[in-house]
Every structure is written in C-alpha cells, then in structure tokens.
Design a protein around this motif. Sequence first.
Motif, PDB file in Angstrom:
ATOM      1  N   ARG A 343     -51.635  50.786  -7.347  1.00  0.00           N
ATOM      2  CA  ARG A 343     -50.550  51.929  -6.716  1.00  0.00           C
ATOM      3  C   ARG A 343     -49.672  51.054  -5.946  1.00  0.00           C
ATOM      4  O   ARG A 343     -49.928  50.112  -5.174  1.00  0.00           O
ATOM      5  N   ARG A 344     -48.307  51.786  -6.044  1.00  0.00           N
ATOM      6  CA  ARG A 344     -47.296  50.768  -5.495  1.00  0.00           C
ATOM      7  C   ARG A 344     -47.496  50.904  -3.969  1.00  0.00           C
ATOM      8  O   ARG A 344     -47.062  49.545  -3.407  1.00  0.00           O
ATOM      9  N   GLU A 345     -48.038  51.611  -3.196  1.00  0.00           N
ATOM     10  CA  GLU A 345     -48.450  51.629  -1.833  1.00  0.00           C
ATOM     11  C   GLU A 345     -49.449  50.620  -1.473  1.00  0.00           C
ATOM     12  O   GLU A 345     -49.697  50.329  -0.280  1.00  0.00           O
ATOM     13  N   GLU A 346     -49.999  50.386  -2.659  1.00  0.00           N
ATOM     14  CA  GLU A 346     -51.297  49.420  -2.226  1.00  0.00           C
ATOM     15  C   GLU A 346     -51.020  47.778  -2.448  1.00  0.00           C
ATOM     16  O   GLU A 346     -52.144  46.959  -2.542  1.00  0.00           O
ATOM     17  N   ILE A 347     -49.882  47.473  -2.824  1.00  0.00           N
ATOM     18  CA  ILE A 347     -49.407  46.311  -3.487  1.00  0.00           C
ATOM     19  C   ILE A 347     -49.950  45.106  -2.657  1.00  0.00           C
ATOM     20  O   ILE A 347     -50.685  44.262  -2.825  1.00  0.00           O
ATOM     21  N   GLU A 348     -49.563  45.153  -1.375  1.00  0.00           N
ATOM     22  CA  GLU A 348     -49.696  43.869  -0.364  1.00  0.00           C
ATOM     23  C   GLU A 348     -51.248  43.913  -0.267  1.00  0.00           C
ATOM     24  O   GLU A 348     -51.801  42.802  -0.060  1.00  0.00           O
ATOM     25  N   THR A 349     -51.755  45.179   0.080  1.00  0.00           N
ATOM     26  CA  THR A 349     -53.344  45.036   0.492  1.00  0.00           C
ATOM     27  C   THR A 349     -54.087  44.440  -0.646  1.00  0.00           C
ATOM     28  O   THR A 349     -54.920  43.882  -0.367  1.00  0.00           O
ATOM     29  N   VAL A 350     -53.828  44.931  -1.851  1.00  0.00           N
ATOM     30  CA  VAL A 350     -54.770  44.499  -2.994  1.00  0.00           C
ATOM     31  C   VAL A 350     -54.437  42.824  -3.450  1.00  0.00           C
ATOM     32  O   VAL A 350     -54.989  41.919  -3.527  1.00  0.00           O
ATOM     33  N   GLN A 351     -53.036  42.559  -3.204  1.00  0.00           N
ATOM     34  CA  GLN A 351     -52.788  41.057  -3.143  1.00  0.00           C
ATOM     35  C   GLN A 351     -53.681  40.281  -2.356  1.00  0.00           C
ATOM     36  O   GLN A 351     -54.226  39.152  -2.694  1.00  0.00           O
ATOM     37  N   LYS A 352     -53.794  40.434  -1.045  1.00  0.00           N
ATOM     38  CA  LYS A 352     -54.646  39.962  -0.243  1.00  0.00           C
ATOM     39  C   LYS A 352     -56.044  40.043  -0.458  1.00  0.00           C
ATOM     40  O   LYS A 352     -56.733  38.948  -0.259  1.00  0.00           O
ATOM     41  N   LEU A 353     -56.493  41.138  -0.883  1.00  0.00           N
ATOM     42  CA  LEU A 353     -57.791  41.194  -1.227  1.00  0.00           C
ATOM     43  C   LEU A 353     -58.490  40.250  -2.500  1.00  0.00           C
ATOM     44  O   LEU A 353     -59.227  39.750  -2.435  1.00  0.00           O
ATOM     45  N   LEU A 354     -57.246  40.220  -3.512  1.00  0.00           N
ATOM     46  CA  LEU A 354     -57.553  39.348  -4.538  1.00  0.00           C
ATOM     47  C   LEU A 354     -57.900  37.964  -4.164  1.00  0.00           C
ATOM     48  O   LEU A 354     -58.531  37.024  -4.538  1.00  0.00           O
ATOM     49  N   ARG A 355     -56.699  37.453  -3.293  1.00  0.00           N
ATOM     50  CA  ARG A 355     -56.869  36.236  -2.699  1.00  0.00           C
ATOM     51  C   ARG A 355     -58.232  35.853  -1.827  1.00  0.00           C
ATOM     52  O   ARG A 355     -58.729  34.813  -2.102  1.00  0.00           O
ATOM     53  N   ASP A 356     -58.522  36.831  -0.999  1.00  0.00           N
ATOM     54  CA  ASP A 356     -59.749  36.516  -0.359  1.00  0.00           C
ATOM     55  C   ASP A 356     -60.948  36.564  -0.950  1.00  0.00           C
ATOM     56  O   ASP A 356     -61.764  35.492  -0.977  1.00  0.00           O
ATOM     57  N   LYS A 357     -61.072  37.527  -2.023  1.00  0.00           N
ATOM     58  CA  LYS A 357     -62.298  37.556  -2.774  1.00  0.00           C
ATOM     59  C   LYS A 357     -62.444  36.340  -4.052  1.00  0.00           C
ATOM     60  O   LYS A 357     -63.530  35.873  -4.184  1.00  0.00           O
ATOM     61  N   MET A 358     -61.425  36.260  -4.818  1.00  0.00           N
ATOM     62  CA  MET A 358     -61.350  35.367  -5.885  1.00  0.00           C
ATOM     63  C   MET A 358     -61.320  33.835  -5.147  1.00  0.00           C
ATOM     64  O   MET A 358     -62.111  33.191  -5.999  1.00  0.00           O
ATOM     65  N   GLU A 359     -60.483  33.608  -4.412  1.00  0.00           N
ATOM     66  CA  GLU A 359     -60.493  31.993  -3.885  1.00  0.00           C
ATOM     67  C   GLU A 359     -61.934  31.961  -2.975  1.00  0.00           C
ATOM     68  O   GLU A 359     -62.314  30.691  -2.845  1.00  0.00           O
ATOM     69  N   GLY A 360     -62.343  32.918  -2.597  1.00  0.00           N
ATOM     70  CA  GLY A 360     -63.697  32.850  -1.966  1.00  0.00           C
ATOM     71  C   GLY A 360     -64.829  32.927  -2.640  1.00  0.00           C
ATOM     72  O   GLY A 360     -65.874  33.151  -2.040  1.00  0.00           O
ATOM     73  N   ALA A 361     -64.988  33.160  -3.773  1.00  0.00           N
ATOM     74  CA  ALA A 361     -65.916  33.673  -4.493  1.00  0.00           C
ATOM     75  C   ALA A 361     -67.151  32.562  -4.523  1.00  0.00           C
ATOM     76  O   ALA A 361     -68.321  32.861  -4.645  1.00  0.00           O
ATOM     77  N   VAL A 362     -66.491  31.230  -4.187  1.00  0.00           N
ATOM     78  CA  VAL A 362     -67.534  30.160  -4.327  1.00  0.00           C
ATOM     79  C   VAL A 362     -66.835  28.921  -3.589  1.00  0.00           C
ATOM     80  O   VAL A 362     -65.829  28.778  -3.287  1.00  0.00           O
ATOM     81  N   SER A 363     -67.965  28.179  -2.710  1.00  0.00           N
ATOM     82  CA  SER A 363     -67.569  27.023  -2.092  1.00  0.00           C
ATOM     83  C   SER A 363     -67.504  25.834  -2.972  1.00  0.00           C
ATOM     84  O   SER A 363     -68.547  25.215  -3.225  1.00  0.00           O
ATOM     85  N   LEU A 364     -66.227  25.284  -3.274  1.00  0.00           N
ATOM     86  CA  LEU A 364     -66.422  23.854  -4.070  1.00  0.00           C
ATOM     87  C   LEU A 364     -65.940  22.742  -3.094  1.00  0.00           C
ATOM     88  O   LEU A 364     -65.363  23.120  -2.015  1.00  0.00           O
ATOM     89  N   SER A 365     -66.080  21.886  -3.471  1.00  0.00           N
ATOM     90  CA  SER A 365     -65.416  20.526  -2.775  1.00  0.00           C
ATOM     91  C   SER A 365     -63.903  20.439  -2.823  1.00  0.00           C
ATOM     92  O   SER A 365     -63.197  19.394  -2.224  1.00  0.00           O
ATOM     93  N   VAL A 366     -63.286  21.320  -3.762  1.00  0.00           N
ATOM     94  CA  VAL A 366     -61.829  21.442  -3.906  1.00  0.00           C
ATOM     95  C   VAL A 366     -61.443  22.978  -3.808  1.00  0.00           C
ATOM     96  O   VAL A 366     -62.421  23.756  -3.881  1.00  0.00           O
ATOM     97  N   PRO A 367     -60.291  23.315  -3.070  1.00  0.00           N
ATOM     98  CA  PRO A 367     -60.014  24.644  -2.824  1.00  0.00           C
ATOM     99  C   PRO A 367     -59.590  25.341  -4.269  1.00  0.00           C
ATOM    100  O   PRO A 367     -58.874  24.754  -5.290  1.00  0.00           O
ATOM    101  N   LEU A 368     -60.113  26.729  -4.563  1.00  0.00           N
ATOM    102  CA  LEU A 368     -59.748  27.455  -5.395  1.00  0.00           C
ATOM    103  C   LEU A 368     -58.677  28.297  -5.079  1.00  0.00           C
ATOM    104  O   LEU A 368     -58.361  28.555  -4.134  1.00  0.00           O
ATOM    105  N   THR A 369     -57.676  28.158  -6.039  1.00  0.00           N
ATOM    106  CA  THR A 369     -56.405  29.043  -5.861  1.00  0.00           C
ATOM    107  C   THR A 369     -56.085  30.047  -6.984  1.00  0.00           C
ATOM    108  O   THR A 369     -56.407  29.962  -8.020  1.00  0.00           O
ATOM    109  N   ILE A 370     -55.384  31.048  -6.744  1.00  0.00           N
ATOM    110  CA  ILE A 370     -55.032  31.937  -7.718  1.00  0.00           C
ATOM    111  C   ILE A 370     -53.372  32.112  -7.565  1.00  0.00           C
ATOM    112  O   ILE A 370     -52.926  31.887  -6.501  1.00  0.00           O
ATOM    113  N   GLU A 371     -52.858  32.566  -8.807  1.00  0.00           N
ATOM    114  CA  GLU A 371     -51.341  32.882  -8.888  1.00  0.00           C
ATOM    115  C   GLU A 371     -51.458  34.488  -8.995  1.00  0.00           C
ATOM    116  O   GLU A 371     -52.246  34.905 -10.102  1.00  0.00           O
TER     117      GLU A 371
END
Length: 382
Positions: A343-371
């Motif tokens: 939803r357009r009103e949720e764009i920023e919220t969902v982008q932050k949510l995706l970064r938090d959950k996808m990049e934090g899905a597992v802890s590795l010796s290198v950072p996981l990043t998303i585009e």
Amino acid sequence: AALEEYGRSLRKRMEEQQQAVRSIAEDEQFNIMSVRQVGELVFEKLKLDPAAKKPRKGSWPTDEKTLQGLSDRSPVISHILEYRGLRKLLSTYIEPLAGYVSPLDGRVHTTFNQALTSTGRLSSSNPNLQNIPIRTPDGQPLRRAFVPADGSSVMMSADYSQIELRLMAHLSGDEHLKEAFRQGLDIHKATASRIFKVPLDKVSAEQRRVAKTANFGIIYGISAFGLSQNLGCSRTEAASIIKDYFASFPSIRDFVDSTLRSARQQGYVQTIFERRRYIPDINSTNAALRAVAERNAVNAPVQGSAADIIKLAMIEVDSALREQSLKSFMVLQIHDELLLEVRREEIETVQKLLRDKMEGAVSLSVPLTIECNYGQNWLDAH
C-alpha cells in the motif's frame, strides 16, 4: 491487455525475420521452423561450414550452440535465432499466462513446491513465475505486465545482494573476501585486483568481467573447460585464471577440498543449518558422473544455505506484517528476491521492515544486505 499488445508486436517481428530468411533462401515457401530445411540452407545451400559432415542418421545440427558458432558468417543465422527466441517468448509466456488469470479475482496464482529441488529452493509451477525473463530486452516487457490490483498499491522488490558470494566468504573464512564485503567494496573489482595484482582503481572492465565470471563459477564448481566457454578463451587461459584465483584466495581452495573430502567420506554435504544434501555419485567410477557430483557437492552448502536463509526471512517478514496489522503482503519469491504488493501509505514502513528482517535473518561473519525498490509494475520495482 499488456500481454496481448506485446504479443502482437512480437508476431510482427517474427514475420519480418521469416521474410528475411526466405529472401536469403530465395524460397517464399521456406519454413523457418523446419530443422531439415534450416540445416539444408545453412550447410548445403549457403555452405557456412564447409568442414561440417552430415550425420549418417538424421538431419544437420541446427541447435542454438551450433548456429551461434556460425553467426559471423551470414546474417541468416541471427534472423533464425531471433525468430526462435521470439517464438519461445510467445509460446512459453505470453500466450499461456493469460489462461492462468483467475476468473474469481483477476489474479495469477502460482503453485510453490516446497520439497522439489535438490538445493532446497522453492520452485514455482502452473505457471512458473520464477522464470519470467529479466536480462534480455525482449523479456523485460513481460515483467511490466505484472501490476498491483489497483492504483493504491505498488510492487516492491527486495533482493539479497550477492548472497552466495557472501556465504562463500563466511563458509571459507577467507579474510580478503570478508574484508571486501565489510568495507562495501565492489566485490568483483576487489577479486580482480587480487587475481591480476593491480590496484583497485586500476582494474579494467574486462578484468572485472573475468573476476565476476570466476567468482560465480567457483561457487558452482566450474571446470577449466566450463570457464573457457563462459569467457570465450582457451582452456589453458581458463585453467590459469582458476589457478590464480585459488592462489589469491587459498581459504576458498581449502573449503572446496575439505567439502569434497567430507562428501566422499559421509556421502552428503550440509547447509549452515545442517540440512543435508546426499551426493550418491561422489565416489562413482564414472568420471562424468563423479564430476557432476563434485560440482553439486561444492555448490550445495552455498546455494542451499541461501535457500534456507530466504525461507527464514519470509517467515519473519510475514509475521512482522501481521503483527503490525499492515495491509501489504508478499506475492512472490524468486530465489534471492521477495516481491510484495505494498500500500502506498505503507511504503516506508515496509521498506524498513524488509531491511530489518531480511538482513537480520541470520548472523554471518559478513553483513547481509538487500536492495529494495518499488514501482508501478514488477519491472519498475526491480
């Protein structure tokens, strides 16, 4: 409607290619889809490969690889190959997709197969939406046809950046690779800098291309022959590149050797979550079977771990969307990418949510990043 319009333009281009081939063949009845007629035109009438010998049984070889090898000898080859490519787009995607639109909600619903692939990845069928082309100019308009239900939403794509190379850095423990990822460097440039022993800012576009091909090739257990085909160089040159690669990244060489050793002893390899893939042919006396098994053994811990990670991320993303009572939702998974209708009103919220959950899905010796990007359709979101 977008697919119908695109289909019409493709059929027009197919007709143009057909006429071009008929003109060269000097035959208005020439059938471009006839293997026999194409073979006779290429090898008998035009004699594009005088050294070629017709098989005792069957017709001349007209597969893509054979024709590509002759593409510099006559424009007829490009006309034939383009016609085939356009026809495949039509028959595989454009014409069937319309039939999958549900009369109940006007949407396309795929089936996800949880336990079909040997790597552990999800697969998609009826229709296969993980296979919609993106890299070719002719395939890209297909993604433009995938849109949200209405103007109040956008398509959002969240794609893991080079997750398999990051996993190779983690699994092998190679300090050079790990440091490059920690610094956020262009990993292919950093690899080329070490292989070719030049400063990072002096790496040429060609050196980066070679390093990129080698990086992904090593993950898939590529041979000197395979690398030579991908790079268009001699097998000797390819063997030298692989040798220099492993000399520059000795920890990766150790990882490959130890993985193969373990596979031969145990008969299986594991992801970082200890999910097993059995490799029954790893000790085969058949060299060809054994070579395939060795490539699978090297690749499975890397690709399998990536498959595990995005599944965990999907669970986390879904839970977070529900917990926050958001109206946005996931619609598709394409290996290392998640596609959402947001939803357009949720764009920023969902982008932050995706970064938090996808990049934090597992802890590795290198950072996981998303585009993460969004747009009016799937193509614009990528």
